[in-house]
Scaffold this active site. Structure first.
Site, PDB file in Angstrom:
ATOM      1  CG  ASP A 164      58.021 -32.253  30.144  1.00 49.33           C
ATOM      2  OD1 ASP A 164      58.763 -31.624  29.366  1.00 49.33           O
ATOM      3  OD2 ASP A 164      58.204 -33.443  30.461  1.00 49.33           O
ATOM      4  CB  ALA A 165      52.466 -28.685  29.653  1.00 52.29           C
TER       5      ALA A 165
END
Length: 233
Positions: free
Chosen positions: A103-104
């Site tokens: 995920d970012a």
């Protein structure tokens, strides 16, 4: 292999662009400039410089990147910069891809390669390669939460429960979680299902390979044969 083909295989552009690099004197091998695109070299152990930047010939590219927060694992990011922007252009040109995604806002160990079989083996849940995550939680970690993670929690939209290979408390608000699956937002969803919330998430290891402590966020390095064995052995 001739020099033009070597550069082409390593991602330094089209054949025409690689030939032009050689002709303009951008390539040195063994501290000697080489301006003949047809000069032949043994590729095993070959070290060369392109505009004074050192490169080693690699038949296949296997990389580890220490992913910082705020980067997307996509060639077409929507909200944040791409992790590929942290790599030299030659690696992008030769087609390296992320092995799975983070995920970012997740940090830590990210593998990249241009070897399709390697990407499939490491990314496929059927091979059950363990991945170690360290999650900082909003609330103190309870024994009941750890037991739920080990025994299996039900995630919304999933037909079967998701079970951690191991789950242990590192400190009051830190869980070390080892998973062999790779479902969407799995760590966050599992910890939420167990009754807590992830505030920060870091991937520390894949298989027996641990993210090198010397590799700062945003940096990458080649994976060597011994390290590849630790991932897939």
């Amino acid at each position: 292999m001739n020099l033009e083909s070597i550069l082409f295989s390593q991602g330094f552009g089209s054949r025409r662009e690689c030939r032009a690099l050689v002709i303009r004197g951008a390539i040195t091998i063994g501290e000697q400039r080489c301006d003949d695109p047809n000069a032949v070299f043994e590729t095993a152990g070959l070290v060369f410089h392109v505009d004074s930047v050192r490169w080693e010939y690699r038949h296949k590219a296997y990389l580890v990147l220490h992913k910082p927060p705020g980067y997307e694992c996509s060639h077409a990011p929507q909200h944040y910069p791409s992790v590929y922007s942290l790599l030299p252009p030659a690696l992008i040109t030769r087609g390296v891809q992320c092995v799975g995604r983070l995920d970012a806002d997740t940090t830590g160990l990210l593998l990249l390669s241009d070897d399709g079989a390697f990407i499939h083996r490491l990314g496929s849940p059927k091979h059950k390669i363990p991945k170690t995550y360290v999650a900082t939680t909003r609330h103190p970690v309870q024994d009941a939460q750890l037991n739920a993670l080990r025994q299996g929690v039900q995630l919304h939209g999933e037909p079967a429960v998701s079970t951690a290979r191991s789950a242990r408390r590192r400190d009051e608000r830190t869980i070390e979680l080892v998973l062999t699956e790779g479902k969407y937002h799995q760590v966050k969803r599992m910890i939420a299902a167990a009754g807590n919330r992830v505030e920060q998430l870091h991937r520390e290891a894949i298989g027996a390979f641990v993210l090198p402590a010397s590799l700062a966020q945003g940096q990458w390095q080649w994976l060597e044969t011994e390290e590849l064995g630790m991932l897939t052995g």
